[in-house]
Design an enzyme around this catalytic site. Structure first.
Site, PDB file in Angstrom:
ATOM      1  CB  VAL A 196      -0.929  -0.025   1.240  1.00 24.55           C
ATOM      2  CG1 VAL A 196      -1.606   1.316   1.460  1.00 24.55           C
ATOM      3  CG2 VAL A 196      -1.973  -1.124   1.094  1.00 24.55           C
ATOM      4  CD  GLU A 198     -13.415  -8.815  -7.997  1.00 23.34           C
ATOM      5  OE1 GLU A 198     -13.010  -7.868  -8.668  1.00 23.34           O
ATOM      6  OE2 GLU A 198     -14.117  -9.740  -8.490  1.00 23.34           O
ATOM      7  CB  VAL A 217     -20.236 -11.382  -8.039  1.00 22.83           C
ATOM      8  CG1 VAL A 217     -20.685 -12.439  -9.047  1.00 22.83           C
ATOM      9  CG2 VAL A 217     -21.304 -10.315  -7.884  1.00 22.83           C
ATOM     10  CG  ASP A 241     -26.140 -16.053  -3.107  1.00 21.38           C
ATOM     11  OD1 ASP A 241     -25.673 -15.262  -2.273  1.00 21.38           O
ATOM     12  OD2 ASP A 241     -25.438 -16.672  -3.928  1.00 21.38           O
ATOM     13  CE  LYS A 287     -23.115 -14.674  -4.837  1.00 21.97           C
ATOM     14  NZ  LYS A 287     -22.938 -16.090  -4.463  1.00 21.97           N
TER      15      LYS A 287
END
Ligand code: NDP
Ligand code: HSE
Length: 434
Positions: free
Chosen positions: A36, A129, A132, A201, A205
């Site tokens: 980072v 991210e 899904v 679900d 998605k």
């Protein structure tokens, strides 16, 4: 050691996924700081029952998520799930200019427009991210790598629990109920598996995938949804006899109207037969796989673990590193892209193909009567197979592409024919040329 000041993180939730994120943040802190360009500092962890978390230093724990969001933090990582009160907390974080990382598909499929607007108002990042297909890098390729291409279709297995059940039914011939019991015993399915087996679900998605692929806001309510609870061992056997297998598919398509060339988005979730030679047919157990077609890129396939603490934490940490880097550099990740605003195509108008198995009287003229019903609804038959047993014949008909409304009406009228003893199995067929 980096000279940059630490990026302070509030973690909301410390269950299956949140617990892994907390563990990896601790174990990998030096490596993550190097990536980072600043240390990532865990400022606190909000849970429902702090007394149930002896693994977490007590001074980090709180049951007051809003207070943690309001404290001196730069990033909020949300791993609780559900819509409220999480929605309120995340809108509040974004409005304060705090970046958000979340795996919460239910919330994103309900409220992504509000979240994106709140992020835009302050220039905060919103990354998701892990929402899904768990560990599989899929949303960033759709959002960034394919941003210069024209995606035409995203089709995949995005629910691990139902894929485990259907794969086991295919392998053993067991019933849905027996296999679901096994899935619960092995910990794949929740004690209340409704969201998985009824397709909620996967529909959430699908909404997220369609939004990214077609630059259009799609919510879960726009997705046609059918689950797997009615799939029988007979359906699975019928598929097998045809060289096919049954998968719960999330399908997001750019549909071009053949008459006026206008475009719309079809987003749908249902069990379908696919050829056993299709790339998705070999995806077993609780794995996920998503197949993307784009004009210039052609066909792409993404495969891997779609659930579980560590795999999902991998995707969450990837997002956390990205938003932390943006903080350090004073930059921002991609914004929501919803400029196309294509209309949603109703399921009734969506082109699909059906497989229909029938038990009929075995006498002259029966096949002609059945074929007549297809013709009356303008549905073209691709293949017919007949097998005889005593005075009953079994007919297996696979159609060419027609609208779903026409196909449904055909099945409804065939059920009424006196020569038809029983409609044994009706299922859509995907992954084959029409
Ligand atoms: P868990 O049920 O294992 O954990 C939920 C956590 O949220 C628990 O720590 C719980 O606290 C905490 N929590 C619940 N309500 C509150 C509240 N009101 N205030 C503060 N904390 C609260 O969920 P998962 O880790 O499985 O899932 C988290 C998210 O990740 C969900 O959005 C899920 O859809 C998503 N996801 C999950 C995957 C998976 O494989 N599990 C895969 C991909 C995405 P306590 O521990 O005290 O009960
Ligand atoms: N219940 C989900 C599944 C978890 O079975 O795939 C991952 O989102």
């Amino acid at each position: 050691m980096s000279a940059n000041k630490p990026v302070r993180v509030a973690l909301l939730g410390c269950g299956t996924v949140g617990g892994e994120v907390a563990r990896l943040l601790d174990e990998q802190s030096a490596e993550l700081a190097a990536r980072v360009g600043a240390p990532i500092e865990l400022a606190g962890i909000a849970v429902r029952r702090p007394d149930k978390h002896p693994e977490v230093p007590a001074d980090l724990l709180t049951d007051d998520a809003q207070a943690l969001v309001d404290s001196d933090v730069d990033v909020v990582v949300e791993l609780i799930g559900g819509i409220e009160p999480v929605r309120t907390w995340l809108l509040s974080a974004l409005r304060q200019g705090k970046s958000v990382v979340t795996a919460n598909k239910a919330l994103l499929a309900d409220s992504s427009a509000d979240l994106a607007e709140a992020a835009d108002a302050t220039g905060a990042d919103l990354y998701f991210e892990a929402a899904v297909a768990g560990a599989i890098p899929l949303l960033r390729p759709l959002r960034e790598s394919l941003a210069g291409d024209r995606i035409t279709r995203v089709m995949g297995i995005v629910n691990g629990t139902t894929n485990f059940i259907l794969s086991a039914m295919d392998a053993t011939g067991a019933s849905y109920a027996e296999t679901l019991e096994e899935a619960v015993r092995l910990g794949y399915a929740e004690a209340d598996p409704t969201a998985d087996v009824d397709g909620y679900d996967a529909a959430a998605k699908a909404a997220i995938l369609a939004s990214l692929a077609f630059h259009t806001r799609v919510t879960a309510a726009d997705v046609h949804r059918e689950g797997i609870a009615d799939i029988t061992a007979t359906d699975i056997a019928a598929a097998k006899a045809q060289g096919r297998t049954v998968k719960l598919l999330a399908i997001c398509e750019r549909v071009v109207d053949p008459v006026d060339g206008s475009e719309s988005v079809s987003a749908r979730v249902y069990p379908a037969m696919i050829p056993r030679t299709h790339q998705l047919a070999g995806v077993g157990d609780a794995f996920n796989a998503v197949y993307v077609e784009a004009d210039a890129a052609g066909e792409l396939m993404f495969f891997g673990q779609g659930a579980g603490g560590a795999p999902t934490a991998s995707a969450v940490l990837g997002d956390l590193v990205a938003v932390a880097r943006n903080r350090v550099l004073g930059s921002r990740g991609p914004r929501e892209s919803a400029h196309a605003q294509l209309p949603i195509r109703p399921m009734a108008d969506t082109p699909t193909r059906y497989h229909v198995s029938l038990a009929v009287q075995d006498k002259p003229g029966v096949l002609a009567q059945v074929a007549q019903v297809f013709a009356e609804h303008d549905v073209s038959i691709a293949t017919v197979q007949q097998r005889d047993a005593d005075d009953t014949a079994s007919l297996v008909i696979v159609t060419h592409t027609a609208t779903d409304a026409a196909l449904r009406a055909t099945v409804r009228d065939i059920e009424q024919l006196p020569v038809v003893h029983e409609v044994i199995s009706v299922m859509r067929v995907e992954g084959e040329d029409a």
